[in-house]
Design an enzyme around this catalytic site. Structure first.
Site, PDB file in Angstrom:
ATOM      1  N   ARG A  90       4.548  24.611  10.754  1.00 39.99           N
ATOM      2  CA  ARG A  90       4.202  25.062  11.971  1.00 39.99           C
ATOM      3  C   ARG A  90       5.092  26.333  12.092  1.00 39.99           C
ATOM      4  NH1 ARG A  90       5.023  19.429  15.011  1.00 39.99           N
ATOM      5  NH2 ARG A  90       2.870  18.687  14.398  1.00 39.99           N
ATOM      6  N   LEU A 145       7.184  10.635  15.194  1.00 44.66           N
ATOM      7  CA  LEU A 145       7.059   9.484  15.384  1.00 44.66           C
ATOM      8  C   LEU A 145       7.362   8.331  14.473  1.00 44.66           C
ATOM      9  CD1 LEU A 145       3.341   9.715  16.447  1.00 44.66           C
ATOM     10  CD2 LEU A 145       5.144   9.878  18.008  1.00 44.66           C
TER      11      LEU A 145
HETATM   12  C1  LIG Z   1       2.213  17.054  23.294  1.00 46.65           C
HETATM   13  C2  LIG Z   1       2.884  16.328  22.009  1.00 46.65           C
HETATM   14  C3  LIG Z   1       2.097  15.762  21.064  1.00 46.65           C
HETATM   15  C4  LIG Z   1       3.065  15.333  19.848  1.00 46.65           C
HETATM   16  N1  LIG Z   1       2.395  14.835  18.932  1.00 46.65           N
HETATM   17  C5  LIG Z   1       3.066  14.134  17.520  1.00 46.65           C
HETATM   18  C6  LIG Z   1       2.611  13.685  16.442  1.00 46.65           C
HETATM   19  O1  LIG Z   1       1.183  13.733  16.461  1.00 46.65           O
HETATM   20  N2  LIG Z   1       3.462  13.113  15.560  1.00 46.65           N
HETATM   21  C7  LIG Z   1       4.711  13.144  15.532  1.00 46.65           C
HETATM   22  O2  LIG Z   1       5.263  12.676  14.811  1.00 46.65           O
HETATM   23  N3  LIG Z   1       5.177  13.536  16.704  1.00 46.65           N
HETATM   24  C8  LIG Z   1       4.321  14.296  17.552  1.00 46.65           C
HETATM   25  N4  LIG Z   1       5.378  14.858  18.662  1.00 46.65           N
HETATM   26  C9  LIG Z   1       6.525  14.660  18.827  1.00 46.65           C
HETATM   27  C10 LIG Z   1       6.955  13.300  19.327  1.00 46.65           C
HETATM   28  O3  LIG Z   1       5.801  12.676  20.469  1.00 46.65           O
HETATM   29  C11 LIG Z   1       8.283  13.153  20.025  1.00 46.65           C
HETATM   30  O4  LIG Z   1       9.372  13.651  19.157  1.00 46.65           O
HETATM   31  C12 LIG Z   1       8.676  11.624  20.105  1.00 46.65           C
HETATM   32  O5  LIG Z   1       7.699  10.923  20.721  1.00 46.65           O
HETATM   33  C13 LIG Z   1       9.911  11.435  20.827  1.00 46.65           C
HETATM   34  O6  LIG Z   1      10.249  10.060  20.879  1.00 46.65           O
HETATM   35  P1  LIG Z   1      11.474   9.719  21.450  1.00 46.65           P
HETATM   36  O7  LIG Z   1      11.325   8.138  21.893  1.00 46.65           O
HETATM   37  O8  LIG Z   1      12.695  10.157  20.975  1.00 46.65           O
HETATM   38  O9  LIG Z   1      11.792  10.319  22.965  1.00 46.65           O
HETATM   39  P2  LIG Z   1      10.747  10.082  24.336  1.00 46.65           P
HETATM   40  O10 LIG Z   1       9.389   9.594  24.077  1.00 46.65           O
HETATM   41  O11 LIG Z   1      10.869  11.573  24.995  1.00 46.65           O
HETATM   42  O12 LIG Z   1      11.329   9.342  25.559  1.00 46.65           O
HETATM   43  C14 LIG Z   1      12.555   9.803  26.103  1.00 46.65           C
HETATM   44  C15 LIG Z   1      12.914   8.547  26.956  1.00 46.65           C
HETATM   45  O13 LIG Z   1      14.052   8.582  27.554  1.00 46.65           O
HETATM   46  C16 LIG Z   1      13.951   8.619  28.887  1.00 46.65           C
HETATM   47  N5  LIG Z   1      15.065   9.329  29.492  1.00 46.65           N
HETATM   48  C17 LIG Z   1      15.230  10.663  29.311  1.00 46.65           C
HETATM   49  N6  LIG Z   1      16.289  11.106  29.977  1.00 46.65           N
HETATM   50  C18 LIG Z   1      16.939  10.106  30.644  1.00 46.65           C
HETATM   51  C19 LIG Z   1      17.822  10.001  31.714  1.00 46.65           C
HETATM   52  N7  LIG Z   1      18.729  11.087  31.901  1.00 46.65           N
HETATM   53  N8  LIG Z   1      18.020   8.796  32.237  1.00 46.65           N
HETATM   54  C20 LIG Z   1      17.198   7.775  31.708  1.00 46.65           C
HETATM   55  N9  LIG Z   1      16.351   7.775  31.000  1.00 46.65           N
HETATM   56  C21 LIG Z   1      15.977   8.959  30.278  1.00 46.65           C
HETATM   57  C22 LIG Z   1      12.761   8.812  29.477  1.00 46.65           C
HETATM   58  O14 LIG Z   1      12.459   8.005  30.630  1.00 46.65           O
HETATM   59  C23 LIG Z   1      11.815   8.146  28.199  1.00 46.65           C
HETATM   60  O15 LIG Z   1      11.651   6.943  28.392  1.00 46.65           O
HETATM   61  C24 LIG Z   1       4.349  15.267  19.676  1.00 46.65           C
HETATM   62  C25 LIG Z   1       5.109  15.796  21.014  1.00 46.65           C
HETATM   63  C26 LIG Z   1       4.183  16.390  21.999  1.00 46.65           C
HETATM   64  C27 LIG Z   1       4.967  16.984  23.226  1.00 46.65           C
END
Ligand SMILES: Cc1cc2nc3c(=O)[nH]c(=O)nc-3n(C[C@H](O)[C@H](O)[C@H](O)COP(=O)(O)OP(=O)(O)OC[C@H]3O[C@@H](n4cnc5c(N)ncnc54)[C@H](O)[C@@H]3O)c2cc1C
Ligand code: FES
Lengths: 252, 637
Positions: B330, B441
């Site tokens: 990327r 993911l």
């Molecule tokens: C459009 C898009 C497409 C993507 N496609 C891919 C893909 O195809 N393959 C891949 O591997 N990755 C992909 N990614 C990246 C990937 O989706 C993310 O990095 C990953 O899902 C992050 O997961 P996470 O569990 O760390 O956080 P998130 O899913 O962002 O969850 C964060 C959580 O924290 C909570 N939270 C945040 N701050 C607070 C707070 N202060 N108080 C209480 N709760 C809070 C939110 O409510 C949420 O529940 C993509 C990202 C985007 C934006």
């Protein structure tokens, strides 16, 4: 273009609420509907008025957070499109647009366009899962799943849990939401062992939450932004009937 | 501050195995006596909460959305990697490990990445068992496809909604535990501060977003799974609510912040269309499998794409990188797009766009095959732009997408605050200076299902906890601090909206700390951010009161944190005097314009330590040593 918005304003759960009219003389047709609300809110803040509360997050039609009734239709007039993906070019210059929250007994209003949809989470907690603890899974290719079955399961699994089906239903039924999950999991070999129990538990919880009964009006299918089909309800009814009448524990 | 990475001894292949054996276990009967607080319900948080509860711990889970199922992970499109080698194309754990280290431009921790590759295969199994409807061949076997930065097909997917399906799997597993009474769910709750007692993380200050009530949640360990901070740039592909607040507050309570300047700009997003724009939409990288990227050869060529003959087009990625072509990582694809646009060859309004063309693929495979693979993405494109990508090429441009930086964690995923664990995108992660597609993911689920549940047990088993109540001075202080801040935000009563500040900050960051960076720009940003912050606290207008659903107040708190955090990002970018991965410093490039790393001086993780309101943060370094891979100049030619 110029639009007139008539928006439901309600300070809190106890406030009776009312429609307030806002003139938007200069919106851009390429804006999304939520961006138009953003612009309106910026103006309200400048005028010292409370901005309109509405749920939203991804703005890509996938998280299911947004949801409002636009001109009498959940998510507005465009087929298979959530409010966040609805663009103003769908409307005509000079249009009047009515914007209201989901209205259903099981979805009490919190403020303005924001409602409480936690009943959906409780329905899933009642049985919308496969009971497979982390670490106990066989190899992913151990059980072949025919492409047709996987595709159909995926059609059902696309539900975003927005609640448009409930909002569109004259009975406020959550049948399409429940049926989508029951079908998604029940179609796959991994979900089959619990399939009848699952349907029964989810439907019981749905009833406890105060959703209405399904009378096959089909409004839900038309309103669903993910085009979840009515046939999943028929599929679930079969599982459910077996689930309630089968005295014996699961046996296939 | 001492940075102990706690990487186990032994050969790379054996480290995790051996470590698991050495980790202390909590007696099964005692697990229910421990309470673990998990913030975030994305892939990382939901998978951790479900697994911890299955093991027997008491778990309390928070998210700001109305339902845990709406966490930003839901929006991931393209897929998830795993070294299954089902395609029989030469993939292996070693290859996934190597691709990830190389893709990250050699700025990640070897042992962590190897473990990630090992675990990847179990993730797919677990998800299939939960009922994730991955794409299948006619014979019923799982299908894979290739993604940027790799030459094997190791990406599993569920149409263009892989994140949604994986998240629903984890969410359902967690809801099963909610139903069983093992997980207490607190949606519409925002963490505003971390409670540290006797040097250990013991709780959270949480605001109920409906009633405004502030409460304190206490436990024996805290897990932050709060996602990335791409919204620092205002416009990004992240969900509107994504923020830095949770990890920023933890930073201010003692957790070191790792590599904050490592941000990923994704090459294929729908270009900005106007001032009102509230977010940018990603077009999945998987499209680069079949789409060809090009711009006109001639500057300012305004002809519609269909009228530009083949020999007047520049398929610049295929030209510059013949062996990876459109599938380069990327950072490389984004910079190349910027370069051709800077040369005046960009297309669409403002010349900020390049074509992603499917004409060849449609001719070769037929429209139906393309529709089957990418139908929902094409639809989304058409809905937003009102143009039909089956007939005309898509227009795309890079946008902020992912943040490799995050709280620093050791091999056990524990931050520098004992008892504070950080998982998913919120930690500084295994992706080094650039993340490969479909690896976030994988990492989120590896952390949540298979790593944290073991390592946290070791901490609990080794520690003794005295009972603490809400009256402890540290607890009261954290709560009062949060209260004071809310009151301050509400009482400024100035003239400018929160969004206008956020927009201005975002533009400033994009201009001076975006796709390419230089000393002068970074210095400029470092003087402008404090000024903007000062103006914010003098002139922001937040209406309403605390005791109700108040979305302006929520935003104001998050933007206030971004206004502090942006400075740290620029400071980190300034200190990293090299170009690596997503971090491109104009001063450090070859005459051909390729990035130049400085392995002699900068092969480390920068871990920033908070030093108080009035002192600059302190830079600590975790040296990165590579025993198994050779540090090479990245080449995709
Ligand atoms: C459009 C898009 C497409 C993507 N496609 C891919 C893909 O195809 N393959 C891949 O591997 N990755 C992909 N990614 C990246 C990937 O989706 C993310 O990095 C990953 O899902 C992050 O997961 P996470 O569990 O760390 O956080 P998130 O899913 O962002 O969850 C964060 C959580 O924290 C909570 N939270 C945040 N701050 C607070 C707070 N202060 N108080 C209480 N709760 C809070 C939110 O409510 C949420 O529940 C993509 C990202 C985007 C934006
Ligand atoms: S905001 Fe996520 S579906 Fe509309």
């Amino acid at each position: 273009m110029r639009l007139t918005l008539h928006v439901w304003r309600q300070k809190g759960p106890k406030d009776p609420g009312r429609i307030v009219t806002y003139d938007m003389p200069d919106v851009n047709p390429d804006m999304s509907f939520l961006e138009a609300l953003d612009v309106l809110n910026e103006r309200l803040i400048q005028r010292g008025e409370d901005p309109i509360a509405f749920d939203h997050d991804c703005r890509e039609g996938i998280c299911g957070a947004c949801g409002m009734v636009i001109n009498g239709i959940p998510h507005g007039p465009r087929r298979a499109t959530t409010a966040c993906q609805l663009h103003l070019r769908t409307f005509k210059d000079g249009d009047e647009i009515w914007v209201e929250p989901w209205r259903a007994r099981a979805f009490p209003t919190i403020k303005d366009l924001v409602v409480d949809r936690s009943a959906f989470d409780r329905i899933i907690a009642a049985g919308g899962f496969v009971s497979v603890p982390t670490g106990s899974a066989p190899d992913g290719n151990a059980l072949p799943v025919p492409k047709k079955v996987a595709d159909l399961a995926m059609d059902a699994a696309q539900c975003i849990g927005c609640g448009a089906c409930v909002a569109s239903c004259p009975n406020g039924s959550a049948m399409l939401f429940v049926a989508a999950k029951v079908s998604h999991l029940g179609l796959l070999p991994q979900g089959r062992p619990e399939r009848r129990d699952r349907a029964r538990k989810m439907v019981e919880q749905m009833d406890r939450e105060g959703f209405g009964a399904c009378t096959n009006t089909g409004e839900c299918e038309a309103a669903c932004p993910k085009e979840i089909r009515l046939e999943f309800i028929a599929r679930m009814n079969r599982d459910f009937l077996r689930g309630t009448f089968a005295e014996r524990p699961e046996a296939e | 501050m001492e940075l102990k990475a706690n990487v186990p001894d032994g050969s790379l292949e054996k480290k995790w195995d051996r470590h698991r054996f050495e980790l202390k276990l909590v007696n099964p009967a005692n697990k229910r006596k421990y309470r673990i607080l998990v913030v975030g319900t994305g892939l990382a948080g939901a998978s951790a909460a479900a697994t911890l509860a299955e093991l027997g711990y008491e778990v309390e889970v928070f998210c700001f959305q109305d339902s845990p199922r709406r966490a930003h992970s839901i929006a991931a499109q393209g897929g998830i990697n795993a070294a299954k080698n089902y395609a029989n194309d030469g993939d292996s754990i070693w290859r996934l490990f190597y691709d990830t280290v190389k893709g990250g431009d050699f700025r990640s921790r070897e042992a962590n990445v190897y473990r990630l590759a090992q675990i990847s295969v179990h993730i797919i199994d677990q998800c299939v068992a939960q009922g994730v409807p991955f794409a299948r061949e006619y014979g019923g076997q799982l299908v894979t496809r290739s993604f940027g930065g790799t030459q094997v097909a190791r990406t599993f997917y569920a149409r263009g909604q892989t994140g949604q399906q994986l998240l629903l799997g984890a969410y359902q597993a967690m809801m099963r535990q909610v139903g069983a009474g093992k997980v207490r769910l607190r949606p519409r709750s925002e963490m505003l501060d971390l409670v540290v007692v006797d040097g250990r993380a013991r709780g959270l200050v949480v605001r109920d977003l409906v009633s405004g009530e502030l409460s304190v949640a206490l436990g024996d360990a805290v897990v932050l799974a709060t996602g990335g901070y791409g919204n620092l740039f205002y416009l990004s592909t992240n969900a509107k609510g994504s923020n830095v607040t949770a990890i920023w507050r933890a930073y201010k309570r003692g957790a070191a912040f790792g590599n904050p300047c490592f941000t990923q700009i994704h090459p294929t997003c729908i270009p900005v269309s106007g001032e009102y724009q509230s977010k940018l939409t990603l077009m999945s990288e998987s499209l680069r499998n079949d789409g060809r990227i090009w711009v006109p050869q001639r500057q300012g060529d305004a002809r519609p794409p269909s009228q530009i003959p083949e020999n007047e087009r520049d398929y610049y990625l295929e030209r510059m990188y013949p062996s990876f072509g459109n599938l380069v990582p990327r950072d490389i694809a984004s910079r190349a797009a910027k370069k051709v646009c800077d040369e005046g060859r960009g297309v669409g309004p403002g010349g900020l766009g390049v074509y992603l063309d499917f004409a060849d693929a449609i001719r070769r495979l037929g429209e139906n095959v393309i529709r089957d693979k990418y139908g929902n993405l094409f639809e989304m494109y058409e809905r937003i732009t009102d143009e039909n990508p089956y007939q005309a090429p898509m227009r795309i441009y890079p946008a902020v997408h992912y943040t490799m930086g995050g709280l620093w964690v050791d091999y056990n995923l524990m931050s520098t605050v004992p008892g504070l664990y950080v998982i998913g995108e919120a930690n500084f992660s295994d992706h080094g200076a650039n993340r490969l597609g479909a690896s976030a993911l994988m990492q989120g689920l590896a952390d949540g299902y298979f790593i944290l549940p073991y390592t946290i047990g070791d901490y609990l088993a080794r520690s003794r906890f005295e009972k603490i109540g809400p009256d402890r001075p540290e607890v009261r202080q954290a709560r009062t601090d949060a209260e004071t801040r809310i009151q301050r935000l509400l009482s400024v009563n100035g003239k400018r909206s929160v969004d206008s500040f956020h927009r201005e900050l975002g533009r400033l960051m994009w201009d001076d700390c975006g796709m390419s960076r230089n000393e002068k720009g970074l210095q400029r940003a470092l003087s402008r951010i404090p000024a903007l912050r000062e103006e914010f606290w003098r002139d922001v207008r937040v209406l309403g009161e605390n005791e109700q659903l108040n979305q302006s107040l929520e935003k104001a708190g998050r933007v206030a944190d971004f206004l502090e955090f942006g400075e740290l990002v620029c400071r980190d970018a300034l200190e990293r005097r090299e170009s690596c991965g997503g971090h491109f410093r104009e001063e450090y490039q070859t005459p051909e314009g390729d990035p130049m790393r400085d392995d002699a001086n900068l092969c480390h993780v920068a871990a920033w330590e908070y030093a108080g309101e009035d002192s600059p943060p302190k830079l600590n370094k975790e040296p990165l040593t590579f025993e198994s891979v050779h540090l090479a100049q990245r080449s995709y030619q």
